[in-house]
Design a protein around this motif. Sequence first.
Motif, mmCIF file in Angstrom:
data_model
loop_
_atom_site.group_PDB
_atom_site.id
_atom_site.type_symbol
_atom_site.label_atom_id
_atom_site.label_comp_id
_atom_site.label_asym_id
_atom_site.label_seq_id
_atom_site.Cartn_x
_atom_site.Cartn_y
_atom_site.Cartn_z
ATOM 1 N N THR A 177 0.813 -1.254 -0.111
ATOM 2 C CA THR A 177 -0.088 -0.114 0.057
ATOM 3 C C THR A 177 0.842 1.239 0.184
ATOM 4 O OG1 THR A 177 -1.772 -1.139 1.122
ATOM 5 C CG2 THR A 177 -1.802 1.239 1.328
ATOM 6 N N GLY A 178 1.901 1.312 0.723
ATOM 7 C CA GLY A 178 2.770 2.555 1.144
ATOM 8 C C GLY A 178 3.604 2.471 -0.465
ATOM 9 N N ILE A 179 3.949 1.522 -0.968
ATOM 10 C CA ILE A 179 4.716 1.630 -2.407
ATOM 11 C C ILE A 179 3.924 2.030 -3.535
ATOM 12 C CG2 ILE A 179 6.138 0.211 -4.109
ATOM 13 C CD1 ILE A 179 7.008 -1.340 -1.865
ATOM 14 N N GLN A 180 2.626 1.541 -3.321
ATOM 15 C CA GLN A 180 1.699 2.219 -4.525
ATOM 16 C C GLN A 180 1.395 3.509 -4.540
ATOM 17 O OE1 GLN A 180 0.847 -0.473 -6.280
ATOM 18 N NE2 GLN A 180 -0.620 0.620 -7.768
ATOM 19 N N SER A 181 1.383 4.079 -3.050
ATOM 20 C CA SER A 181 1.076 5.450 -3.065
ATOM 21 C C SER A 181 2.505 6.408 -3.263
ATOM 22 C CB SER A 181 0.533 5.924 -1.870
ATOM 23 O OG SER A 181 1.422 5.656 -0.484
ATOM 24 N N SER A 182 3.438 5.871 -3.216
ATOM 25 C CA SER A 182 4.678 6.722 -2.984
ATOM 26 C C SER A 182 5.702 6.340 -4.216
ATOM 27 C CB SER A 182 5.458 6.759 -1.522
ATOM 28 O OG SER A 182 5.913 5.335 -1.766
ATOM 29 N N LEU A 183 5.713 4.978 -4.846
ATOM 30 C CA LEU A 183 6.632 4.779 -5.650
ATOM 31 C C LEU A 183 6.271 4.486 -7.084
ATOM 32 C CD1 LEU A 183 9.440 2.801 -3.627
ATOM 33 C CD2 LEU A 183 9.664 5.208 -4.285
ATOM 34 N N HIS A 184 4.977 4.284 -7.112
ATOM 35 C CA HIS A 184 4.342 3.848 -8.146
ATOM 36 C C HIS A 184 4.648 4.346 -9.498
ATOM 37 C CE1 HIS A 184 1.603 1.762 -10.997
ATOM 38 N NE2 HIS A 184 0.679 2.715 -11.290
ATOM 39 N N MET A 185 5.313 4.108 -10.713
ATOM 40 C CA MET A 185 5.585 4.546 -11.667
ATOM 41 C C MET A 185 6.897 5.443 -11.455
ATOM 42 S SD MET A 185 3.965 2.865 -13.641
ATOM 43 C CE MET A 185 4.797 3.507 -15.133
ATOM 44 N N ARG A 186 7.463 5.326 -10.509
ATOM 45 C CA ARG A 186 8.960 6.256 -10.129
ATOM 46 C C ARG A 186 9.777 5.341 -11.126
ATOM 47 N NH1 ARG A 186 11.072 8.793 -5.656
ATOM 48 N NH2 ARG A 186 8.663 9.394 -5.355
ATOM 49 N N HIS A 187 10.672 6.150 -11.769
ATOM 50 C CA HIS A 187 11.651 5.572 -12.891
ATOM 51 C C HIS A 187 11.078 4.614 -13.898
ATOM 52 C CE1 HIS A 187 14.632 7.712 -10.451
ATOM 53 N NE2 HIS A 187 14.545 6.851 -9.592
ATOM 54 N N GLY A 188 9.859 4.754 -13.913
ATOM 55 C CA GLY A 188 8.992 4.027 -14.840
ATOM 56 C C GLY A 188 8.459 2.649 -14.482
ATOM 57 N N LYS A 288 -11.376 -9.140 -4.852
ATOM 58 C CA LYS A 288 -11.022 -8.609 -6.167
ATOM 59 C C LYS A 288 -12.202 -9.057 -6.933
ATOM 60 C CE LYS A 288 -7.671 -7.685 -9.225
ATOM 61 N NZ LYS A 288 -7.010 -6.472 -9.137
ATOM 62 N N SER A 289 -12.942 -10.139 -6.721
ATOM 63 C CA SER A 289 -14.029 -10.651 -7.593
ATOM 64 C C SER A 289 -15.256 -10.439 -7.018
ATOM 65 C CB SER A 289 -13.794 -12.267 -7.831
ATOM 66 O OG SER A 289 -12.582 -12.297 -8.487
ATOM 67 N N HIS A 290 -15.443 -9.433 -5.856
ATOM 68 C CA HIS A 290 -16.764 -9.365 -5.162
ATOM 69 C C HIS A 290 -17.775 -8.936 -6.206
ATOM 70 C CE1 HIS A 290 -19.607 -8.005 -2.266
ATOM 71 N NE2 HIS A 290 -18.993 -8.464 -1.205
ATOM 72 N N PRO A 291 -19.076 -9.663 -6.174
ATOM 73 C CA PRO A 291 -20.158 -9.507 -6.867
ATOM 74 C C PRO A 291 -20.898 -7.816 -6.867
ATOM 75 C CG PRO A 291 -20.654 -10.795 -5.165
ATOM 76 C CD PRO A 291 -19.675 -10.671 -5.173
ATOM 77 N N VAL A 292 -20.481 -7.413 -5.756
ATOM 78 C CA VAL A 292 -21.314 -5.935 -5.631
ATOM 79 C C VAL A 292 -20.055 -4.866 -5.562
ATOM 80 C CG1 VAL A 292 -22.642 -4.555 -4.121
ATOM 81 C CG2 VAL A 292 -23.130 -6.787 -4.555
ATOM 82 N N TYR A 293 -19.016 -4.951 -4.333
ATOM 83 C CA TYR A 293 -18.110 -3.954 -4.241
ATOM 84 C C TYR A 293 -17.017 -4.016 -5.074
ATOM 85 C CZ TYR A 293 -21.197 -3.757 0.110
ATOM 86 O OH TYR A 293 -21.950 -3.707 1.032
ATOM 87 N N ASP A 294 -16.506 -2.766 -5.094
ATOM 88 C CA ASP A 294 -15.164 -2.439 -6.139
ATOM 89 C C ASP A 294 -14.127 -1.906 -5.230
ATOM 90 O OD1 ASP A 294 -13.363 -2.362 -7.903
ATOM 91 O OD2 ASP A 294 -14.189 -0.461 -8.961
ATOM 92 N N TYR A 295 -13.454 -2.776 -4.669
ATOM 93 C CA TYR A 295 -12.451 -2.520 -3.735
ATOM 94 C C TYR A 295 -11.234 -1.818 -4.280
ATOM 95 C CZ TYR A 295 -15.084 -5.367 -0.343
ATOM 96 O OH TYR A 295 -15.942 -5.881 0.451
ATOM 97 N N THR A 296 -10.580 -0.759 -3.519
ATOM 98 C CA THR A 296 -9.353 -0.009 -3.869
ATOM 99 C C THR A 296 -8.289 -0.817 -3.799
ATOM 100 O OG1 THR A 296 -9.022 1.123 -1.842
ATOM 101 C CG2 THR A 296 -10.372 2.337 -3.412
ATOM 102 N N VAL A 297 -7.008 -0.526 -4.493
ATOM 103 C CA VAL A 297 -6.165 -1.126 -4.367
ATOM 104 C C VAL A 297 -5.370 -1.194 -2.713
ATOM 105 C CG1 VAL A 297 -3.335 -1.408 -4.729
ATOM 106 C CG2 VAL A 297 -5.043 -0.899 -6.488
ATOM 107 N N ALA A 298 -5.517 -0.013 -2.136
ATOM 108 C CA ALA A 298 -5.149 -0.039 -0.700
ATOM 109 C C ALA A 298 -6.026 -0.941 0.149
ATOM 110 C CB ALA A 298 -5.483 1.234 -0.115
ATOM 111 N N GLN A 299 -7.541 -1.096 0.051
ATOM 112 C CA GLN A 299 -8.293 -1.912 0.589
ATOM 113 C C GLN A 299 -7.897 -3.367 0.453
ATOM 114 O OE1 GLN A 299 -11.894 -0.358 -0.798
ATOM 115 N NE2 GLN A 299 -12.432 0.597 1.141
ATOM 116 N N LEU A 300 -7.635 -3.795 -1.009
ATOM 117 C CA LEU A 300 -7.305 -5.120 -1.304
ATOM 118 C C LEU A 300 -6.162 -5.766 -0.723
ATOM 119 C CD1 LEU A 300 -7.991 -4.810 -5.134
ATOM 120 C CD2 LEU A 300 -9.113 -6.322 -3.379
ATOM 121 N N ASN A 301 -5.070 -4.687 -0.311
ATOM 122 C CA ASN A 301 -3.897 -4.978 0.306
ATOM 123 C C ASN A 301 -3.938 -5.020 1.788
ATOM 124 O OD1 ASN A 301 -1.372 -5.435 -1.329
ATOM 125 N ND2 ASN A 301 -2.397 -3.450 -2.467
ATOM 126 N N ASN A 302 -4.920 -4.297 2.475
ATOM 127 C CA ASN A 302 -4.887 -3.830 3.881
ATOM 128 C C ASN A 302 -6.031 -4.829 4.422
ATOM 129 O OD1 ASN A 302 -2.943 -1.858 3.710
ATOM 130 N ND2 ASN A 302 -4.499 -0.247 3.749
#
Length: 478
Positions: A177-188, A288-302
């Motif tokens: 979760t921390g990496i996704q918010s701070s390093l995602h796409m850093r240096h490509g 990830k495959s919930h029939p109703v809710y669409d969870y965020t990446v942070a929620q999927l990890n936390n």
Amino acid sequence: MSATLKDRLREYFHAEYKPGERALVRKIDFFILTFCCLSYFTNYLDRSNINNAYVSGLKEELNFVGNELNQIQAAFTAGYVVGQLPANLSLHYVRPRIFFPACMVVWAGLTMVTASAHDVASIAAIRFFQGVAEATTFVGTHYILGSWYTERELGKRSGIFTASGLAGTMIGGYIQTGIQSSLHMRHGLSGWRWLFIIDGIVTLPIAIYGFIFFPDTPATTKAFYLTPEQKALAQSRVPPVPNHSPLSWSFLRKALTSRFFWGFMILWIVAGEAESFSSNALLALYMKSHPVYDYTVAQLNNYPTGVPAAGIVSTLFWATLTDFLGGKRYLVGYFIGITGIVTSALILSASHDADPARSTPTVFGAYYWAGAVYACQATFFAWANDALRYDEHMFRAVVLAGMNLGSNVINAWWTIVFYGASMAPWFRRGMWAMIAVSIALVIWTAGLSYFTARHERELKEEQSPGAQQDEEGKENMA
């Protein structure tokens, strides 16, 4: 509180030690447990990061389809199985102080290399060799713990060790979760690629620590921080047993015909599949495959981190309790059996609810409770160590390795058949399988506990003064 219970609690928390023994235990606790726990923490951090990466963009970026995630996990398991016996037999010839850290360096490198993968096949190949490198960590550490600690000390240490691996699984989600918010796409580089790089880097300093400070076994230790008197005391604390080379037909025949070998291996095969809820990241796949809710990446990890958190609490509780109860490790088998049956039934019931949103709290609660089955790791391997305390060191190592080998041979295909990613969100087939193995675990635990208790009684009778006098009398008459 009865006087007897008070006496037992006083004895448990204020154990009597020989002169100098308490200082020795403090030293080996510090140097053995710090390395083993940090090693297992990074082991699970590196191992479980594939699930965190999958729900954080890996699936979409590398175009995963069907059950390809499970196939990658099966490739890791195949390598883990291939490495089991060779790695653990190597401990007889290569000092653990060299072997354990060297394996860590290899798997750290492979973890970082995973960041460069651009297709599913590449990740599968990397994970296979990572499995080989990680093969000795879990079982090898239990062998080391059984070599240093007495029966009354072993359960707690095994529990702390196992909990460290669960902590790696839990913290891995927060790291992603921390990496996704701070390093995602850093240096490509995508966030999931940074996860593999950082996890590998974290592992290397711990390997260096092991090269310097790990003390091997009491019979072979050259640790500079142990005095000659402490080394002698360490050897006197554990039963003197022969330590023959395992490379002989008689040794193999003993291992493969031993009721202990097959009894504990089948126990861990069944118990290992009872852990499937947690080890296969089913809650994350459900979300990830919930029939109703669409969870965020942070929620999927936390959110799934509650599963290993429950495992940590359960592991420490049962490890401590079974030590207090004099090594009654089999009690955990009954607890896990009940847990598996009830949690599977709850999820099966939720899968038939017409309103998936209404049943979501029930499913979350069931998966969190199911995390408690992780308690069997520490207690069942401590049980095997207790039962084999008077056998050859390498026979004990082979039994421990056989337990993990047998479990992973089954798990290599069990995951795909019962918990394939394409079966999300409900995994109905897997729920019925969980109920079946839970019932089998209760039955097998009962049988094995009877056998080990009878064996312990026979050992005590053989070691009693009366039995020794009878034996001496027979020799004199001869």
